[in-house]
Design a protein around this motif. Sequence first.
Motif, PDB file in Angstrom:
ATOM      1  N   GLU A 177     -88.008 -62.760 -55.659  1.00  0.00           N
ATOM      2  CA  GLU A 177     -86.822 -63.380 -56.241  1.00  0.00           C
ATOM      3  C   GLU A 177     -86.140 -64.172 -55.138  1.00  0.00           C
ATOM      4  O   GLU A 177     -85.730 -63.615 -54.123  1.00  0.00           O
ATOM      5  CB  GLU A 177     -85.889 -62.315 -56.809  1.00  0.00           C
ATOM      6  CG  GLU A 177     -86.446 -61.655 -58.040  1.00  0.00           C
ATOM      7  CD  GLU A 177     -85.554 -60.568 -58.603  1.00  0.00           C
ATOM      8  OE1 GLU A 177     -84.407 -60.431 -58.149  1.00  0.00           O
ATOM      9  OE2 GLU A 177     -86.021 -59.850 -59.491  1.00  0.00           O
ATOM     10  N   HIS A 233     -85.414 -64.990 -61.932  1.00  0.00           N
ATOM     11  CA  HIS A 233     -84.845 -63.644 -61.847  1.00  0.00           C
ATOM     12  C   HIS A 233     -85.492 -62.762 -62.904  1.00  0.00           C
ATOM     13  O   HIS A 233     -86.037 -61.720 -62.604  1.00  0.00           O
ATOM     14  CB  HIS A 233     -83.324 -63.673 -62.041  1.00  0.00           C
ATOM     15  CG  HIS A 233     -82.706 -62.311 -61.942  1.00  0.00           C
ATOM     16  ND1 HIS A 233     -82.506 -61.518 -63.045  1.00  0.00           N
ATOM     17  CD2 HIS A 233     -82.286 -61.613 -60.876  1.00  0.00           C
ATOM     18  CE1 HIS A 233     -81.979 -60.365 -62.655  1.00  0.00           C
ATOM     19  NE2 HIS A 233     -81.833 -60.403 -61.353  1.00  0.00           N
ATOM     20  N   HIS A 234     -85.427 -63.194 -64.151  1.00  0.00           N
ATOM     21  CA  HIS A 234     -86.156 -62.513 -65.223  1.00  0.00           C
ATOM     22  C   HIS A 234     -86.297 -63.446 -66.417  1.00  0.00           C
ATOM     23  O   HIS A 234     -85.579 -64.423 -66.540  1.00  0.00           O
ATOM     24  CB  HIS A 234     -85.487 -61.189 -65.618  1.00  0.00           C
ATOM     25  CG  HIS A 234     -84.221 -61.316 -66.387  1.00  0.00           C
ATOM     26  ND1 HIS A 234     -82.998 -61.565 -65.795  1.00  0.00           N
ATOM     27  CD2 HIS A 234     -83.965 -61.227 -67.713  1.00  0.00           C
ATOM     28  CE1 HIS A 234     -82.063 -61.615 -66.719  1.00  0.00           C
ATOM     29  NE2 HIS A 234     -82.624 -61.416 -67.900  1.00  0.00           N
TER      30      HIS A 234
END
Length: 163
Positions: free
Chosen positions: A98, A104-105
Amino acid sequence: MGAMDLTAIEAERQRIRGAHLKPERPASTARGVHHVALLSSDVERTVRFYQGVLGFPLTEMIENRDYQGSTHFFFDLGNGNLLAFFDFPGLDLGPYAEVLGGLHHLAISVDPVTWRGLRERLDAAGVEYAEESGTSIYFRDPDGARVELLAEPLGEMYGSTVL
């Protein structure tokens, strides 16, 4: 890491919101997300995970136009949205990280019944996850990318309309 001034952070959030969030939102210039592309170290392992465990159908596999020998492959996320992957054979890519400007997601909306079923599938596959608020499951894919399964409708977050 030093103490954060949460009052100042909230004040800045409100300043930006006041300056840029329009009461009458104009139409977007975009038609939607065509695909989000992630990296895969092992094409078949990625297919087994995303199609086999998560139930996202593989829709196509083609050669990556930018790197000879690389596979560009796609999964159906519903509503015309695709999740794509590249592998880069011969390149020594490092592990997932990251970083600023990085992923990030990836949050994927599923209905609540499907969400419960997918949680069971993650359990059966031995995938570790964190459950939050009874509506989110966070886990890592085989290459370490963080994925969230969210049992909220598209355009909603924590009970608020965000679209």
